[in-house]
Structure formats: structure tokens, C-alpha cells
Design a protein around this motif. Structure first.
Motif, mmCIF file in Angstrom:
data_model
loop_
_atom_site.group_PDB
_atom_site.id
_atom_site.type_symbol
_atom_site.label_atom_id
_atom_site.label_comp_id
_atom_site.label_asym_id
_atom_site.label_seq_id
_atom_site.Cartn_x
_atom_site.Cartn_y
_atom_site.Cartn_z
ATOM 1 N N UNK A 83 1.756 -13.472 -6.587
ATOM 2 C CA UNK A 83 2.141 -12.782 -7.819
ATOM 3 C C UNK A 83 0.962 -12.506 -8.751
ATOM 4 N N UNK A 84 -0.202 -13.056 -8.424
ATOM 5 C CA UNK A 84 -1.371 -12.844 -9.274
ATOM 6 C C UNK A 84 -2.317 -11.849 -8.623
ATOM 7 N N UNK A 85 -2.856 -10.985 -9.443
ATOM 8 C CA UNK A 85 -3.741 -9.935 -8.947
ATOM 9 C C UNK A 85 -5.136 -10.487 -8.649
ATOM 10 N N UNK A 86 -5.708 -10.099 -7.518
ATOM 11 C CA UNK A 86 -7.105 -10.440 -7.266
ATOM 12 C C UNK A 86 -8.006 -9.558 -8.127
ATOM 13 N N UNK A 87 -9.279 -9.827 -8.105
ATOM 14 C CA UNK A 87 -10.230 -9.022 -8.876
ATOM 15 C C UNK A 87 -10.341 -7.634 -8.244
ATOM 16 N N UNK A 88 -9.878 -6.620 -8.959
ATOM 17 C CA UNK A 88 -9.889 -5.250 -8.456
ATOM 18 C C UNK A 88 -10.778 -4.338 -9.293
ATOM 19 N N UNK A 89 -11.764 -4.899 -9.991
ATOM 20 C CA UNK A 89 -12.599 -4.102 -10.895
ATOM 21 C C UNK A 89 -13.422 -3.043 -10.164
ATOM 22 N N UNK A 141 -6.220 -4.853 -0.298
ATOM 23 C CA UNK A 141 -5.150 -5.442 -1.095
ATOM 24 C C UNK A 141 -4.010 -4.438 -1.199
ATOM 25 N N UNK A 142 -2.802 -4.878 -0.833
ATOM 26 C CA UNK A 142 -1.612 -4.052 -1.007
ATOM 27 C C UNK A 142 -0.921 -4.507 -2.278
ATOM 28 N N UNK A 143 -0.734 -3.588 -3.201
ATOM 29 C CA UNK A 143 -0.026 -3.855 -4.449
ATOM 30 C C UNK A 143 1.340 -3.177 -4.337
ATOM 31 N N UNK A 144 2.399 -3.923 -4.565
ATOM 32 C CA UNK A 144 3.743 -3.384 -4.375
ATOM 33 C C UNK A 144 4.662 -3.838 -5.506
ATOM 34 N N UNK A 145 5.403 -2.893 -6.067
ATOM 35 C CA UNK A 145 6.373 -3.192 -7.113
ATOM 36 C C UNK A 145 7.653 -3.672 -6.443
ATOM 37 N N UNK A 146 8.157 -4.854 -6.844
ATOM 38 C CA UNK A 146 9.340 -5.433 -6.202
ATOM 39 C C UNK A 146 10.578 -5.370 -7.100
ATOM 40 N N UNK A 147 10.617 -4.439 -8.015
ATOM 41 C CA UNK A 147 11.712 -4.225 -8.974
ATOM 42 C C UNK A 147 11.702 -5.225 -10.136
ATOM 43 N N UNK A 148 10.830 -6.214 -10.108
ATOM 44 C CA UNK A 148 10.697 -7.169 -11.207
ATOM 45 C C UNK A 148 9.250 -7.305 -11.663
ATOM 46 N N UNK A 204 4.798 -6.978 -9.973
ATOM 47 C CA UNK A 204 3.908 -6.539 -8.897
ATOM 48 C C UNK A 204 3.609 -7.709 -7.964
ATOM 49 N N UNK A 205 3.640 -7.433 -6.680
ATOM 50 C CA UNK A 205 3.246 -8.401 -5.651
ATOM 51 C C UNK A 205 1.950 -7.922 -5.026
ATOM 52 N N UNK A 206 1.134 -8.862 -4.601
ATOM 53 C CA UNK A 206 -0.153 -8.540 -3.984
ATOM 54 C C UNK A 206 -0.264 -9.257 -2.647
ATOM 55 N N UNK A 207 -0.759 -8.548 -1.651
ATOM 56 C CA UNK A 207 -1.046 -9.128 -0.332
ATOM 57 C C UNK A 207 -2.468 -8.714 0.020
ATOM 58 N N UNK A 208 -3.305 -9.674 0.360
ATOM 59 C CA UNK A 208 -4.711 -9.403 0.670
ATOM 60 C C UNK A 208 -5.039 -9.802 2.092
#
Length: 88
Positions: free
Chosen positions: A27-33, A54-61, A63-67
């Protein structure tokens, strides 16, 4: 038809849809600067950093992140699934 579910799974394996499917959600974003970002569908964005995808996806509540680490194998899998990420 066999009643053994393990035998059925071994004979007819379920294909993975994406290289991100096997990665746990964070649920926490990695450094994407310094990331290059590409929208890859409704509510989905792929961010490319120097060392990961990194895949950022909105889950209706939220953002989810998968790296996944940036390797030759992950780049080939991502290129075949989302070629627009590499069109620059």
C-alpha cells in the motif's frame, strides 16, 4: 477425467497473466521521483525506474503498488505484455 486436482493442475497449468501477479501488493509507494510512467489501462500505470518496474493500480479505495526488479527476464515479460511502456 481425473479426480486428482493436483494431476489436473500439473496437466493444465493456469497461465500467469502478468509478471506482477506473483508479487505481493504494497500500500506504500516506492520512490518514483526519477521514474518514467506509462498508463497501461483503466486505473493502471507502469513506472520504470533504474532498478525496478512498478505497477500502480487503483483498487476502488486506494492505490496498490507491485514492484519487480528490472532484469532481462522481467523486461522481456513486460515488453510482451505492455509494449507501449517501451515506445518512447
Amino acid at each position: 477425467m481425473t479426480e486428482n486436482s493436483d494431476a489436473r493442475a500439473a496437466f493444465n497449468p493456469r497461465p500467469s497473466r502478468s509478471l506482477f501477479d506473483t508479487v505481493p501488493v504494497s500500500p506504500t509507494a516506492p520512490d518514483l521521483t526519477a521514474a518514467r510512467s506509462t498508463k497501461v489501462g483503466h486505473r493502471r500505470t507502469v513506472h520504470v525506474t533504474a532498478d525496478s518496474f512498478v505497477l500502480e493500480e487503483w483498487n476502488h479505495r486506494a492505490l496498490d503498488y507491485r514492484s519487480v526488479p528490472r532484469t532481462a527476464d522481467s523486461e522481456a515479460a513486460l515488453r510482451s505484455r505492455y509494449p507501449e511502456v517501451f515506445d518512447a
